[in-house]
Scaffold this active site. Structure first.
Site, short mmCIF file in Angstrom:
data_model
loop_
_atom_site.label_atom_id
_atom_site.label_comp_id
_atom_site.label_asym_id
_atom_site.label_seq_id
_atom_site.Cartn_x
_atom_site.Cartn_y
_atom_site.Cartn_z
N TYR A 38 0.68 -1.26 0.01
CA TYR A 38 -0.11 -0.18 0.42
C TYR A 38 0.42 1.16 -0.13
O TYR A 38 1.06 2.09 -0.86
CB TYR A 38 -0.65 -0.46 1.20
CG TYR A 38 -1.39 1.41 1.18
CD1 TYR A 38 -2.66 2.14 -0.12
CD2 TYR A 38 -1.47 2.30 2.19
CE1 TYR A 38 -3.49 2.89 0.57
CE2 TYR A 38 -2.15 3.71 2.75
CZ TYR A 38 -3.20 3.67 2.15
OH TYR A 38 -3.85 5.57 1.25
N SER A 120 -2.83 13.65 7.89
CA SER A 120 -4.29 14.25 7.10
C SER A 120 -5.69 13.48 7.22
O SER A 120 -5.72 12.88 8.89
CB SER A 120 -3.81 12.74 6.26
OG SER A 120 -5.14 12.13 5.69
N HIS A 277 1.57 13.30 -5.65
CA HIS A 277 0.49 12.29 -4.96
C HIS A 277 1.93 11.05 -4.34
O HIS A 277 1.07 9.97 -4.15
CB HIS A 277 -0.49 11.80 -5.39
CG HIS A 277 -1.66 11.82 -3.97
ND1 HIS A 277 -2.31 12.95 -3.89
CD2 HIS A 277 -1.69 10.41 -3.25
CE1 HIS A 277 -3.07 12.45 -2.19
NE2 HIS A 277 -2.57 10.91 -2.31
N ARG A 312 14.10 11.89 -1.62
CA ARG A 312 14.64 10.94 -1.17
C ARG A 312 16.27 10.86 0.02
O ARG A 312 16.64 10.59 -0.02
CB ARG A 312 14.78 10.18 -1.77
CG ARG A 312 13.45 9.64 -2.53
CD ARG A 312 13.20 8.35 -2.05
NE ARG A 312 11.14 7.40 -2.15
CZ ARG A 312 10.81 8.99 -2.31
NH1 ARG A 312 10.01 9.82 -1.08
NH2 ARG A 312 9.33 8.15 -3.05
#
Ligand code: FNR
Length: 383
Positions: A38, A120, A277, A312
Site C-alpha cells: 500500500y 491527513s 501524490h 529521497r
C-alpha cells in the site's frame, strides 16, 4: 548535523539504514506485505512514481568552491513562521497499518525535531489526539474535502480549535487512483476501516450515521464514509467556501500546471504544493520535479510554492529548492521509518535527511538554503 558523524546514530549503532533506498528494501523485507504494498505502490504501471525519481536524476548539482560554508543556515520562513529547515512531513493516511501508534508516534518525532507534521484527514488517530501528542510542535491539517459541506466545515473548525496552523487542501484525490497492488491484494476493504478516526469522532458525521457508532453499525458507518470521502464535482468556484472559514494560510496540494497555480493565486490562496501524490493518482503524469519550474515561474512571487513526490536525499531537497520551491514534503520514507522502528524510526529518517542536506549544502558550496537558485543545476548529458 555533525552529531551524526561524531556520535554515530543513536550511540554508535545505526538503528536503520541511512539511505532511503536501503530503508525501503528493509521495509519490504520486514513489514507485512500488504501494508508495504500500500505504501510503496502507485497508480497503474507505476510509471509516474519512476518518473519522479528519474526527474531528480536528470538534474545535476554543480558544486562551487571557496564560498565560506563554515556556518550553514537551513532555516526558511513559511507564512511568517521561521522553521528550522525546509522539510515538512507530508500527509500520509492510515498510519496504524505501519505501527500501532501511527500518527501519534509521527507527531512526537516531528515535534522533537521541530519539523512540521501535516496530518491527513484519513488518519487513524483523530485531529485532537494528534494535536495532543504533538504538543508545542508545529502542525498543519490536510483536508480531503468531503462530499458534505457541513462535514468539511466541521473538520476545518476542529483543526483550527486544535492549533493546526495551515490548511492543506489536497485536490488530486477526490477519486482514488487505480492502484493494482491494493486491488490485487484485496487490501482496500481492510484499509477503509482504519482511516476513519476523524469521521467517527466528528459530530456532523455522527449525526449522518444516526446512532452512536459501535460494532453493530460499523459497516454501515464505513459505507457512509466511502460515499462522503471525496467530491469529484468540485470546481474553482467552491474555494470561497473554505476561504471564508479558514483565517490562516491555505495551500492547494496536487498542482502540476502553471495555469492552475495562477488560478490558486487569483482565488486568494496562500500556497501550492507541486505534487503528483507520489505517482499514486495519474499513471503517465510527468515527474513532479519537471512540473516545478513552470509553476514557480508563474506564481513564485505571489504564492508560497512547496514541492513533494520523490524526495529521497539532501541533494533532492537542494534541487527542488533551486528550482523554486520554498520547502519540501516527505512521504514514503518516514512511513517506512515508522513501520520499522516507530517514533525512533521517524526521528531517524528526519535526522538522516537533514544531516545529508546540511553536509551536501557544505560540499556543494552553499551556505543558505534560502539563496539556492537554478544556476546551481545542470542537466545530465543525453537529456
Ligand atoms: C499519501 N499521500 C497523501 N496525501 C494526502 O494529501 N493525504 C493523504 O492521506 C495521503 N496519504 C498517503 C498515503 C501513502 C501511503 C502515501 C505513500 C502517500 C501523498 C503524500 O502526501 C505525498 O504527496 C507523497 O507521498 C509524496 O511522494 P513520496 O515522498 O512518497 O515520493
Amino acid at each position: 548535523q555533525n552529531e551524526i558523524y561524531r556520535d554515530g546514530l543513536d550511540g554508535g549503532t545505526p538503528i536503520l539504514p541511512t539511505g532511503m533506498a536501503a530503508l525501503e528494501r528493509l521495509a519490504q523485507e520486514r513489514l507485512d506485505s500488504r501494508a508495504f504494498g500500500y505504501v510503496a505502490g502507485s497508480a497503474g504501471t507505476e510509471s509516474t512514481a519512476r518518473a519522479n525519481l528519474e526527474a531528480f536524476g536528470r538534474r545535476r548539482i554543480v558544486p562551487r568552491m571557496l564560498r565560506d560554508v563554515a556556518v550553514r543556515d537551513l532555516s526558511v520562513e513559511l507564512f511568517g513562521r521561521r522553521l528550522r529547515s525546509p522539510l515538512l512531513l507530508g500527509p500520509v493516511g492510515v498510519l496504524t497499518i505501519m505501527h500501532p501508534e501511527g500518527e501519534l508516534a509521527v507527531a512526537r518525532a516531528a515535534a522533537a525535531e521541530q519539523v512540521p507534521m501535516i496530518l491527513s484527514t484519513a488518519s487513524s488517530h483523530s485531529i485532537e489526539q494528534v494535536a495532543q501528542a504533538g504538543g508545542e510542535g508545529p502542525r498543519w491539517y490536510q483536508l480531503y474535502w468531503p462530499n458534505d459541506r457541513d462535514l468539511a466545515a466541521s473538520f476545518v473548525q476542529r483543526a483550527h480549535d486544535s492549533g493546526y496552523e495551515a490548511l492543506v487542501v489536497t485536490l488530486d484525490t477526490h477519486t482514488l487512483g487505480w492502484r493494482p497492488r491494493d486491488l490485487d491484494q484485496a487490501y482496500l476493504p481492510f484499509l477503509y476501516g482504519i482511516g476513519v478516526a476523524n469521521y467517527f469522532t466528528d459530530p456532523v458525521f455522527q449525526k449522518l450515521v444516526g446512532d452512536p457508532i459501535g460494532e453493530t453499525n460499523r459497516d454501515r458507518a464505513i459505507a457512509i464514509w466511502a460515499r462522503l470521502f471525496g467530491d469529484p464535482s468540485l470546481t474553482w468556484d467552491d474555494l470561497p467556501f473554505l476561504r471564508e472559514r479558514w483565517q490562516g494560510p491555505i495551500v492547494l496540494k496536487g498542482i502540476q500546471h502553471p495555469d492552475d497555480a495562477r488560478r490558486a493565486a487569483d482565488a486568494g490562496m496562500d500556497g501550492v504544493v507541486v505534487s503528483n501524490h507520489g505517482g499514486r493518482q495519474v499513471d503517465g503524469a510527468a515527474g513532479a520535479l519537471d512540473a516545478l519550474p513552470a509553476v514557480a515561474e508563474a506564481v513564485g512571487d505571489r504564492l508560497t510554492v512547496l514541492f513533494d513526490s520523490g524526495i529521497r536525499s539532501g541533494s533532492d531537497v537542494i534541487k527542488a529548492l533551486a528550482l523554486g520551491a520554498k520547502a519540501v514534503l516527505l512521504g514514503r520514507p518516514y512511513a517506512y521509518g515508522l513501520g520499522l522502528a516507530g517514533q525512533a524510526g521517524v526521528r531517524h529518517v528526519i535526522r538522516c535527511l537533514l544531516a545529508d542536506l546540511d553536509i551536501t549544502m557544505a560540499t556543494s558550496g552553499n551556505a543558505r538554503v534560502a539563496d539556492l537558485s537554478p544556476d546551481l543545476l545542470t542537466t545530465a548529458p543525453g537529456h
